[in-house]
Design a protein around this motif. Structure first.
Motif: not given
Lengths: 718, 718
Positions: A107-122
């Motif tokens: 999980r990457d939390l930027g100032w204006a994005t929140d990104t979840w990556q697992a398996g083949d999915l982002t």
């Protein structure tokens, strides 16, 4: 920034709620707790209770899913009459799904994005925000996009390693009876997606058939077949996104909110976005039409934070706090004019003024006109005049003056003129009046707005109010001018005959809770006099300017005179046997600094002894067992309380490091890491939480709170 | 009528939820379950979750309270920061209160009042209803009062035996985060009370100081002192009503609802009452200003029911059912015109048409124009045309014709044209299409409306539709005219190639569930032909009139031809090996009877053999072990299912007793008593419940249901 890697020594987590909110809609798409739902909440002081499904499948493979659902399908229970429906218990559904666990997710939390990556999915959530101009002065089209009550999301499936086609289901399930419908039905198929009645929804463009609209009864079945299922009674709906074998594809989605009609009582107001949008469909179509520029805005913010010189925990804290603030932000329209509100998280109080004075640092950077909007409403509706009483001399009464209410109401209910929802008489602790605190807050907020924005017209219009506040401040010191010491001495008569004033720190002990003779409030009072001198000088109002300067001097002398030379600290309350040690002693220094009065905060300037005393005080208190919690290693704002407040920690860190230029070497990064951990672990359920137990980081209140955007000040640090 | 005394042999109860609702607001003030809350619900398919406080106290006495609260004070938890707040668990509050138990309470449920008496306290809820004229034709002022979204209450405290002054607290506590505010603040004190944000509230006139407005943090403390407490953050609010020593006093209260803005999607509509009321305050003030006439209207309804010749259980069933219906009623406004909706209880489907055909008996008595409103929307938006298929011959396709959707959407979401929310293809049970059923329902409802209201203009305007329905009906019998037998033979192609049509009895087995060759639907089809003959005759449309008469004859002959002379019954499905015995065989007889065609339902009339066969059938089935449940003694609509439907029981009771003139002596009253008990005990949590287990009266679905107003027909019995 990968939050897992915040620190090598302190355990961090990605398993915490985050609010994802557009500007001014008092709404949030909340998710982040593993194994819990969230979803679309409007005018709530907490997360909604929906399941959010994000899963991908291929023929013959078990579906793989992000952990944003609890899996109890309420809508099936309702129609249990159809005999073939399986037992609607948690276990019966999704039992063969592979739901990603924390270790599998990045999980990457930027100032204006929140990104979840697992398996083949982002999965990436965009919460774009940026400068918003005053709607009364801006182009309508500019405002229309700024107040758009929607955020964006991207779903990417990397199917390049598989020889089979794949599909992704992104959808929601309501559990509170809210109906679900398909958006193609009201848009002629221009957008596809699922809506919860008229109020919220997720949508995408048809994308040449790669996107299909679904409203499945049995998600499980649909995930195995990849074939769209539709039933108008199902309270589960969303999109099926198709990715060919050996392909990688990215889909853009809009997540929107909509409420019309009268939202508030007391002052009858509607959402400002009603000026531009007539329906949820309208909102979602606009969001999709402007997706690229909105994403670019989010990317700009992310970049700004990433390159802003903050360490990873600080980047996280500011990003997380910003979301708390945006969720609580509410731009209304009353009688055709903008009406700005920040709601106080779980407490839902409207424009709590001792929070406004903290939000101002963020607001002046992005939407400064909202500060003026609040200040004006305070003067026009929420100012009051009182008498004072001298508690040390039989509660003898004396003149008082102007001050401002603690808040403007609660839960979308504006309080009557001159009343807050919070304050009641005859109290010595929580819920008492904050007359002096809010008076000081008005002076400081108003000065900061007018000076930093160079709004001379407004300053001139409010000259009378500044004069009134100056008089009121002095009356609260002592009724006899010659006996004044620059510090609050009298309590408001509003407190009644058995009460006394408190400060914003209402849940702490006397070290910060009592207003009279309080070190924290004394330094803010000094700052208010410094600010008033600056304001009156700008107004060319010479006598009060001179007089304010004299009061500031008096104030500084009184405070520095309390310095205990042996123990090297200033007691939290003067002369009342409270010798707690407090961090917010230095809170007030931020104001002269931001007003550009560097001399005022310099150890060699005109208030040198005060600044030196405060520097020495901070060196004393920022030690383990004093205001550094011996167990956790985090900051505790008072030595005698384990209830500590992240918003004030951030503010005082800025003062300590940037204004007072104190350095603590490697300890500094450790502190940040502890403070980040508190939010991620102890407060994981409550999004940004502003009352935390210093021993272990557990939440103690002020959940889903907007206030910690004080951390935006860190971006000013060298 | 005291519901405790319904019967001396069957155990009854006063401990059941009742909905108290104004006309057309889709809203309810729900209470009645002992030890549970309820309160103000808007656009819900279930009770709200508030605590309702109604307690009285005197100095030095423990408060005595009605059992309308659970006692968990959520609002205290939120502010647990104030140290002195006690542990907010259930036990900590009200523990010394005397909360009246069932044995101490007398409850009387009239048609439009619900009275609770215990100790010195009497609480009476008024739900006035009466004739409502078509808003497009009525005086605005008349409509304004008819659509007022408020009910009334009276609180009487008999303090005449006490030498001490007494006080009553009547108030509410929200538990879902909804804010509470005091109504004096927005009305300049013209009314006093508590509101939940902008949406609901209770209010009274100041009454010269006898009424005080409160918003207490600690109800317990307030009840002991009798002194008003106010805190704007408390989510508990209401009124403190004062009664002098040795006095008896009665207070009138208004309980109101308000929603503005767009309520629905698909067809964007708002509440019709928005034409007249701009706020909750407006609603409550109007209700109080017109309290006397509204109470008089309720009293008139009560009198009507009391003197209507119904036994106590039947009075209860009609009174309870009426509340279910009123709660679901929703008068909207779309493009300036009235738009009538009845929502289907917990399922929230909009104007489920197989319910409309039952509601019509109540609606034609009080607000007949709503029937036309629904019929028109069905023609204009929810009619569709299909082909048919012959399931017995390889699903060969044949012409079909017009029919109407099962419903118009769900949860305030109007479905697209020609679509319901319910029907899906490829099903043989629940959720399949009801094409034939709804076609017959349109004919019967339309004929009943036009004939009883003598609306010749509408009849003429819909002549084409009547013709289309007639053709469609015949096509569904057999494509070759000479092979028709007056009964449904073909299923709609809408069902897909693996499905078949169902009837309204979607949760029962084939005895009532399958449409083709079904006895219940056959008799209704016969009734439709009888009705069409009447309609075409009124239109002077001679050929179809003659043709309809012929079809009715054919139909009657086919049905009576199925009569099993040995077992003396007609099988539930013809020629498909389903020999269940069903009560709704006679349901269709109600229509010719109400159309004034007494000959059609007479054993000596033109359909004599059919009527005689049905009479014999009913004598056979109304026996223990057949359609009288051997365990409970209540009616089961099918001999092969324990799922029985009160709305249809009531309708068929009317037919059996009044149309067919069958008598069963003392057993009749026992049946009524059992059916009343089912609602009061087995379905206590669900207000009026329309799917009940015949063995023990437990709810099986269709909770909070409007449909059982068919019992209004009992008032026509001699």
């Amino acid at each position: 920034m990968a939050t897992q890697r915040l620190s090598s020594t302190i355990e961090h987590s990605i398993d915490f709620y985050t609010q994802h909110s557009p500007f001014g809609a008092n709404a949030s798409f909340t998710l982040g707790r593993i194994g819990k739902g969230g979803g679309f909440g409007l005018d709530l002081g907490r997360p909604a209770d929906q399941d959010i499904f994000l899963a991908y499948g291929r023929r013959g493979e078990d579906p793989r899913a992000m952990p944003f659902f609890e899996g109890h399908a309420e809508s099936l229970e309702v129609f249990a009459m159809a005999e073939e429906i399986p037992d609607p218990t948690k276990d019966a559904f999704y039992k063969d799904w592979h739901v990603f666990c924390e270790a599998e997710i990045r999980r990457d939390l930027g100032w204006a994005t929140d990104t979840w990556q697992a398996g083949d999915l982002t999965f990436r959530l965009f919460t774009p925000f940026g400068e918003v101009a005053d709607p009364d002065a801006a182009e309508a089209e500019q405002t229309r996009l700024a107040v758009l009550p929607a955020i964006l999301a991207e779903i990417e499936l990397d199917n390049s390693r598989s020889g089979k086609p794949a599909w992704v289901f992104f959808g929601l399930a309501t559990k509170d009876g809210t109906g679900v419908r398909r958006l193609s039905q009201t848009t002629g198929g221009r957008i596809l997606g699922a809506a919860g009645e008229t109020r919220f929804g997720l949508a995408a463009l048809p994308d040449g058939g790669r996107v299909q609209e679904v409203q499945p009864w049995f998600i499980d079945e649909m995930m195995r077949s990849g074939k769209p299922e539709v039933h108008g009674l199902s309270k589960q709906g969303g999109l099926l996104l198709h990715v060919g074998a050996r392909k990688k594809a990215t889909f853009t989605l809009a997540l929107g909110f909509f409420r019309d009609g009268t939202i508030t009582s007391g002052i009858a107001a509607q959402y400002y976005y009603n000026r531009f949008y007539s329906s949820l469909e309208d909102v979602l179509q606009t969001a999709l039409a402007h997706a690229d520029e909105r994403k670019a805005l989010a990317a700009k913010r992310d970049r700004e934070l990433r390159t802003g010189g903050l360490n990873a925990p600080r980047q996280f804290l500011l990003a997380h706090a910003t979301r708390g603030y945006l969720c609580c932000s509410q731009l209304l329209m009353a009688a055709g004019k903008p009406l700005w509100v920040v709601n106080e998280g779980e407490y839902q109080m409207i424009n709590t003024f001792d929070l406004t004075v903290d939000h101002v640092h963020f607001e002046l950077r992005f939407w400064p006109w909202v500060v003026r909007n609040v200040l004006d409403l305070l003067v026009d509706r929420y100012a009051y005049h009182d008498e004072t009483q001298d508690l040390r001399h039989g509660r003898k009464s004396h003149p008082g003056g102007i001050s401002f209410t603690h808040d403007m109401g609660v839960c979308n209910q504006f309080a009557p003129p001159q009343r807050s929802s919070y304050e009641i008489p005859q109290r010595t602790g929580g819920f008492s009046f904050m007359t002096h605190e809010q008076l000081v807050n008005w002076v400081l907020t108003a000065a900061l707005y007018a000076v930093t924005q160079d709004d001379r017209e407004w300053l001139a219009a409010r000259q009378g109010t500044f004069r009134e506040t100056f008089e009121s401040l002095r009356n609260r010191d002592h009724h006899a001018a010659e006996k004044r010491n620059g510090v609050m001495g009298y309590d408001s008569m509003s407190c009644g005959r058995t009460g006394q004033e408190i400060t914003t720190y209402d849940s702490l002990d006397a070290s910060l809770g009592q207003a009279r003779n309080n070190l924290y409030l004394a330094v803010k009072t000094w700052a208010a006099y410094v600010a008033l001198e600056k304001v009156f000088t700008a107004l060319d109002d010479k006598r009060p300017a001179k007089s304010a300067a004299a009061m500031a001097k008096l104030s500084a002398r009184t405070i520095s005179g309390q310095f205990d030379r042996r123990e090297k600290f200033i007691p939290a309350v003067f002369g009342e046997n409270v010798d707690s040690r407090i961090i917010p002693a230095v809170e007030g220094l931020v104001f002269p600094y931001l007003l550009g009065d560097l001399d005022a905060v310099s150890p060699t300037g005109r208030f040198g002894p005060l600044i030196k005393a405060l520097k020495a005080h901070m060196r004393t208190v920022l030690q383990p067992g004093v205001c550094i919690d011996a167990r956790s290693g985090g900051w505790k704002i008072s030595s005698t309380s384990t209830n500590t407040w992240p918003c004030k920690i951030a503010l005082c860190q800025f003062v300590v490091r940037h204004v007072l230029k104190l350095r603590f070497g490697a300890r500094e990064a450790k502190w940040d890491s502890v403070h980040a951990q508190w939010q991620q672990v102890g407060c994981a359920d409550w999004a940004f939480t502003d009352q935390v137990r210093s021993t272990d980081g557990r939440d103690l209140g002020s959940r889903y709170n907007p206030r910690s955007v004080t951390s935006v000040l860190w971006l000013l640090e060298e």
